[in-house]
Design an enzyme around this catalytic site. Sequence first.
Site, PDB file in Angstrom:
ATOM      1  N   PRO A   2       0.673  -1.185   0.516  1.00  0.00           N
ATOM      2  CA  PRO A   2       0.239  -0.195   0.049  1.00  0.00           C
ATOM      3  C   PRO A   2       0.394   1.523   0.181  1.00  0.00           C
ATOM      4  O   PRO A   2       1.397   1.390   0.926  1.00  0.00           O
ATOM      5  CB  PRO A   2      -0.902  -0.075   1.364  1.00  0.00           C
ATOM      6  CG  PRO A   2      -0.707  -2.138   1.865  1.00  0.00           C
ATOM      7  CD  PRO A   2       0.930  -2.237   1.327  1.00  0.00           C
ATOM      8  N   GLU A   3       0.188   2.093  -0.928  1.00  0.00           N
ATOM      9  CA  GLU A   3       0.961   3.501  -1.027  1.00  0.00           C
ATOM     10  C   GLU A   3      -0.312   4.441  -0.777  1.00  0.00           C
ATOM     11  O   GLU A   3      -0.751   3.857  -0.305  1.00  0.00           O
ATOM     12  CB  GLU A   3       1.388   3.867  -2.490  1.00  0.00           C
ATOM     13  CG  GLU A   3       3.033   2.701  -2.766  1.00  0.00           C
ATOM     14  CD  GLU A   3       3.725   3.392  -4.900  1.00  0.00           C
ATOM     15  OE1 GLU A   3       3.409   4.152  -4.455  1.00  0.00           O
ATOM     16  OE2 GLU A   3       3.888   2.363  -4.415  1.00  0.00           O
ATOM     17  N   HIS A  91      -2.701 -15.287   8.409  1.00  0.00           N
ATOM     18  CA  HIS A  91      -2.072 -14.157   8.265  1.00  0.00           C
ATOM     19  C   HIS A  91      -2.534 -12.871   8.741  1.00  0.00           C
ATOM     20  O   HIS A  91      -2.385 -12.126   8.950  1.00  0.00           O
ATOM     21  CB  HIS A  91      -1.505 -13.358   7.053  1.00  0.00           C
ATOM     22  CG  HIS A  91      -0.413 -14.957   6.466  1.00  0.00           C
ATOM     23  ND1 HIS A  91       0.151 -15.078   6.992  1.00  0.00           N
ATOM     24  CD2 HIS A  91      -1.101 -15.657   5.443  1.00  0.00           C
ATOM     25  CE1 HIS A  91       0.823 -15.962   6.206  1.00  0.00           C
ATOM     26  NE2 HIS A  91       0.210 -16.561   5.351  1.00  0.00           N
ATOM     27  N   ARG A 110       3.629 -10.513   4.861  1.00  0.00           N
ATOM     28  CA  ARG A 110       5.026 -10.695   5.133  1.00  0.00           C
ATOM     29  C   ARG A 110       5.117  -9.644   6.309  1.00  0.00           C
ATOM     30  O   ARG A 110       6.697  -9.852   6.772  1.00  0.00           O
ATOM     31  CB  ARG A 110       5.140 -10.089   3.559  1.00  0.00           C
ATOM     32  CG  ARG A 110       5.402  -9.971   2.731  1.00  0.00           C
ATOM     33  CD  ARG A 110       5.997  -9.518   0.874  1.00  0.00           C
ATOM     34  NE  ARG A 110       6.869  -9.660   1.574  1.00  0.00           N
ATOM     35  CZ  ARG A 110       7.423  -8.116   0.353  1.00  0.00           C
ATOM     36  NH1 ARG A 110       7.138  -8.387  -0.793  1.00  0.00           N
ATOM     37  NH2 ARG A 110       8.616  -8.405   0.667  1.00  0.00           N
TER      38      ARG A 110
END
Length: 272
Positions: A2-3, A91, A110
Amino acid sequence: MPELPEVETTRRGLEPLLIDQQIRTAIVRNRALRVPVPRDLPQLLGDAVIRNLGRRGKYLLIDCGRGTLILHLGMSGRLWIVTGNAPAGKHDHLDLVLANGTVVRLCDPRRFGLVLWVCGDPLLHPLLCTIGPEPFAEHFDGSLLYSATRTRSASIKQVLMDSRIVAGIGNIYANEALFRSGIHPAMSANRIGLKRCQSLVTNIKKTLQLAIDAGGSSLRDYVGSDGLAGNFQNQFMVYGRASNPCPQCGTPIRGIRQGQRATFYCPRCQSR
DNA sequence: CGCCAGGCCTGCACGC
DNA sequence: TGCGTGCAGGCCTGGC
């Protein structure tokens, strides 16, 4: 992943569901993010009322009155509203359970994201206090970018991705904004004139706005808080398009590496 | 198997 | 001396 546009899309999606809502508790399943999740998060958040949902760069700020929950989504994080009784996956590291039953879930395969709790002004936190101007701020203009880059001989693309210069720009949007301004990504930042800085700022704002309007970009795993994928990836001019034709002139897009990151540009439209 | 991926922090060697 | 810089590496999992 995400930006800024993806974080902003998430913020806007969650805002109406979270504002003025009381938190019943937090469920922490895995504390091992880039920074360990506070052990006592359930106590810190329990019964707090969410006052505001903010954003600074790529950080999401959940104002709980007595403190602020700061979230960063790293490369692969996503916040979404659990529908039905969806069991937590491998996750799904954190749930915020609201008094009305709504569950906000943080999934981050991650684990490059982070969750912080701060009392007082969250913008003073060491991770946030060095962040530069918000790209949509009025005072972020061509002359500001021009003066901020005079001492920077590094490539303009790497400088754009430096959060101290401007907040929220990552690899995708640095590539896209440079294309729209016709600037070669490897050009030294301090060799860019005022005119081109003005063009670059205009195109940064434009690119980010178009991306927000499209609900962000969905690559691999990203979907918004409503579970819907954004679709700005369909409007990429250069990102991920190596050897495909430039949308402006048809020249094959070139893919190179700058500082371990993939860079894409049109060798004809983007000059030094 | 190796390589790649949207982020970002740290540490190192180097040159001015 | 002390910056800024350009690297490399680390934190992780998953997909190709």
